[in-house]
Write an enzyme that holds these catalytic residues in place. Structure first.
Site, PDB file in Angstrom:
ATOM      1  N   GLY A 186       0.823  -1.205   0.000  1.00 31.99           N
ATOM      2  CA  GLY A 186       0.000   0.000   0.000  1.00 31.99           C
ATOM      3  C   GLY A 186       0.852   1.247   0.000  1.00 31.99           C
ATOM      4  O   GLY A 186       2.021   1.233  -0.413  1.00 31.99           O
ATOM      5  N   THR A 217       1.164   4.823   5.079  1.00 36.38           N
ATOM      6  CA  THR A 217       0.666   3.734   5.907  1.00 36.38           C
ATOM      7  C   THR A 217       1.802   2.818   6.335  1.00 36.38           C
ATOM      8  O   THR A 217       1.823   2.323   7.470  1.00 36.38           O
ATOM      9  CB  THR A 217      -0.413   2.937   5.166  1.00 36.38           C
ATOM     10  OG1 THR A 217      -1.446   3.831   4.730  1.00 36.38           O
ATOM     11  CG2 THR A 217      -1.021   1.863   6.063  1.00 36.38           C
ATOM     12  N   GLU A 255       5.707  -3.375   0.987  1.00 29.53           N
ATOM     13  CA  GLU A 255       5.842  -2.985  -0.416  1.00 29.53           C
ATOM     14  C   GLU A 255       4.995  -1.733  -0.594  1.00 29.53           C
ATOM     15  O   GLU A 255       3.775  -1.771  -0.529  1.00 29.53           O
ATOM     16  CB  GLU A 255       5.359  -4.123  -1.330  1.00 29.53           C
ATOM     17  CG  GLU A 255       5.796  -3.961  -2.776  1.00 29.53           C
ATOM     18  CD  GLU A 255       4.751  -3.276  -3.638  1.00 29.53           C
ATOM     19  OE1 GLU A 255       4.952  -2.066  -3.915  1.00 29.53           O
ATOM     20  OE2 GLU A 255       3.765  -3.912  -4.008  1.00 29.53           O
TER      21      GLU A 255
END
Length: 523
Positions: free
Chosen positions: A267, A271, A290
């Site tokens: 994402g 985050t 990732e």
């Protein structure tokens, strides 16, 4: 459905039956058309301990999810509260005690069964993935095929993996022993929902771990269908659990739980940073993150030298820019072209994109959500304010919630964009590319690396020495030369800089989902 599904409440079971039978676009469209525009008769449940169930917490709220191509309300899903998340983790923890001791051949059999069932129901998953995410049906089929490959690949990998043994000066024989790490939080994004969710689930359970997975609240349909399929496949209850909800409530509770031994997340970079902060005190946790990308495509003059190479260069650059509406973290959204062929490339590229990728010609879908539509629109307004040149595309109209209009954005090609512009720096994650000239190989490398991200890059050239020379200097975890989005599932997948930490794929996934100890046996 088999007898075990009698445990499901009748309304949930009836809904599952109805949706599972919609394996064509016509059937699915007929099913969703009668839905009132202001209410959602479908409420997707979680998949916990082998059952479809709505959360039990009385404080559970529900999130509306809209169909991108029409803007109509499609379904609602629970925003699973921390106590229900913890219950799912407890089921995964209980299942881990048995699953972690299951033989590799038995785990392989389960993965092959899931792969076979996905193949059998390929069109069902593609249809709903296209409806739920906005992508074309053709693109959805490709991603379902990759999900099938994820289970198939890891079902055989675990039967043939190797370990290392060494003799220490004739004193001791040492060897590496790996064991499953525990219960994992698997958090996947909205752009390739099924493919990226299965990219995490398949290796997790293949290496003997159990999981609590959370898909994006924007695209939860394929995760819901996957739960039904896992139940049909006979996967033991609790090995995979799927909880629905947003990141702030459901995802945060999942990541922070002290019973979670690792997090695999795909994402946004913001985050990813939040996950690292939330788990900083839990040193033991395995983290594989990732994250975002603002990927360059470098086009050298030799790639435009004749009709054949020119056609290939334009096709590859366009595919890397606009497949899945540019909603792929690996898309090449910054195109750099050697100055001697800059104008011919821009003209030919614009004509190709207008012909191939224009909305309404079947190769472009809608962007995934109204929120994302407005984000992209904001960047295109910025392009107007900064006097960028629109070679193709324009600022799309303002849309509001419940307008029952789809989230369609034409492919947009921008030139005359300043290097310091947010258009060059931010991950727009949509059908928007910038094209910039360069003069030398050194400048091309500098421009490619002038980003906080380092996920992927595309290099188009016919010079074999340059392929290696430039490819080895680009700060990206994945570099494609004269191709794009080619994957071999054993190769390391991940990025540099702010594009993440850790790698997955083959033995790299094994590193994520196992712990290693070295045993020393007297010689």
């Amino acid at each position: 459905m088999d007898h075990s599904e009698e445990r499901w409440p009748k309304d949930i079971r009836d809904c599952a039956n109805a949706i599972w039978s919609c394996d064509t676009i016509d059937k699915a469209t007929t099913f969703i058309q009668p839905m009132p525009s202001q209410s959602a008769p479908i409420a997707l449940p979680n998949y916990v301990a082998g059952e479809l169930r709505l959360p039990s917490s009385p404080s559970t709220t529900y999130i509306d999810s809209f169909e991108p191509k029409t803007g109509r309300l499609l379904y609602s899903l629970p925003c699973t509260q921390p106590n229900d998340v913890e219950e799912a983790i407890q089921h995964a923890r209980s299942a881990f005690r048995t699953w972690s001791k299951t033989s590799r051949s038995e785990r392989s059999r389960h993965l092959r069964r899931v792969s076979d069932l996905l193949q059998e129901h390929r069109e069902l998953f593609a249809v709903w993935e296209s409806i739920d995410q906005g992508k074309t049906l053709e693109r959805a089929r490709i991603e379902v095929d990759r999900a099938i490959s994820n289970f198939s690949y890891f079902s055989t990998y675990i039967l043939h993996e190797q370990t290392a043994a060494r003799m220490a000066d004739g004193v001791a024989l040492t060897y590496e022993h790996r064991s499953p790490a525990g219960v994992f939080a698997l958090i996947s994004p909205w752009n390739m929902p099924l493919y990226l969710l299965t990219w995490k689930i398949a290796p997790c359970i293949a290496f003997g771990c159990t999981a609590v997975a959370k898909p994006s609240e924007i695209t939860s349909m394929s995760a819901y269908l996957l739960g039904i399929l896992l139940q049909k496949a006979g996967l033991p209850p609790g090995v995979v659990n799927i909880v629905l909800g947003d990141g702030a409530t459901t995802g945060a509770a999942l990541v922070a739980s002290p019973l979670i031994e690792g997090v695999s997340f795909t994402g946004g970079t913001a985050t990813g940073i939040a996950i690292r902060r939330a788990t900083a005190h839990q040193i033991r946790k395995h983290l594989s993150l990732e994250l975002g990308g603002k990927n360059p495509t470098l086009i050298f003059a030799d790639a435009m030298a004749d009709a054949s190479t020119r056609k290939h260069a334009i096709r590859t650059a366009a595919s890397a820019a606009f497949e899945n509406q540019g909603e792929i973290c690996l898309c090449g959204s910054r195109i750099y072209v050697e100055r001697s062929v800059y104008e011919p490339f821009v003209d030919a590229f614009t004509l190709y994109v207008r012909d191939k990728y224009s909305v309404g010609k079947g190769s472009m879908g809608a962007v995934a959500s109204l929120q994302h539509y407005n984000k992209i629109r904001g960047y295109l307004q910025l392009a107007v304010e900064e006097n960028a040149t629109f070679r193709l595309g324009a600022v799309p109209p303002m849309l509001r919630e419940n307008s029952n209009q789809g989230y369609w954005i034409e492919p947009t090609i921008l030139t005359d964009v300043a290097p310091a512009s947010a258009l060059q720096k931010d991950e727009i994650f949509g059908p928007v590319v910038t094209i910039t000239p360069f003069d030398t190989e050194e400048e091309a490398i500098r421009l490619a690396n002038a980003s906080e991200y380092g996920l992927a890059a595309v290099l188009l050239t016919t010079d074999g020495a340059r392929m290696r020379r430039v490819g080895e200097q680009i700060e990206a975890g994945l570099v494609w030369v004269n191709c794009w989005l080619v994957r071999e599932l054993g190769t390391p997948f991940g990025g540099m800089k702010n594009s993440g930490t850790g790698r997955e794929g083959g033995e790299y996934s094994r590193d994520v989902f196992t712990v290693v100890r070295t045993l020393h046996l007297p010689a």
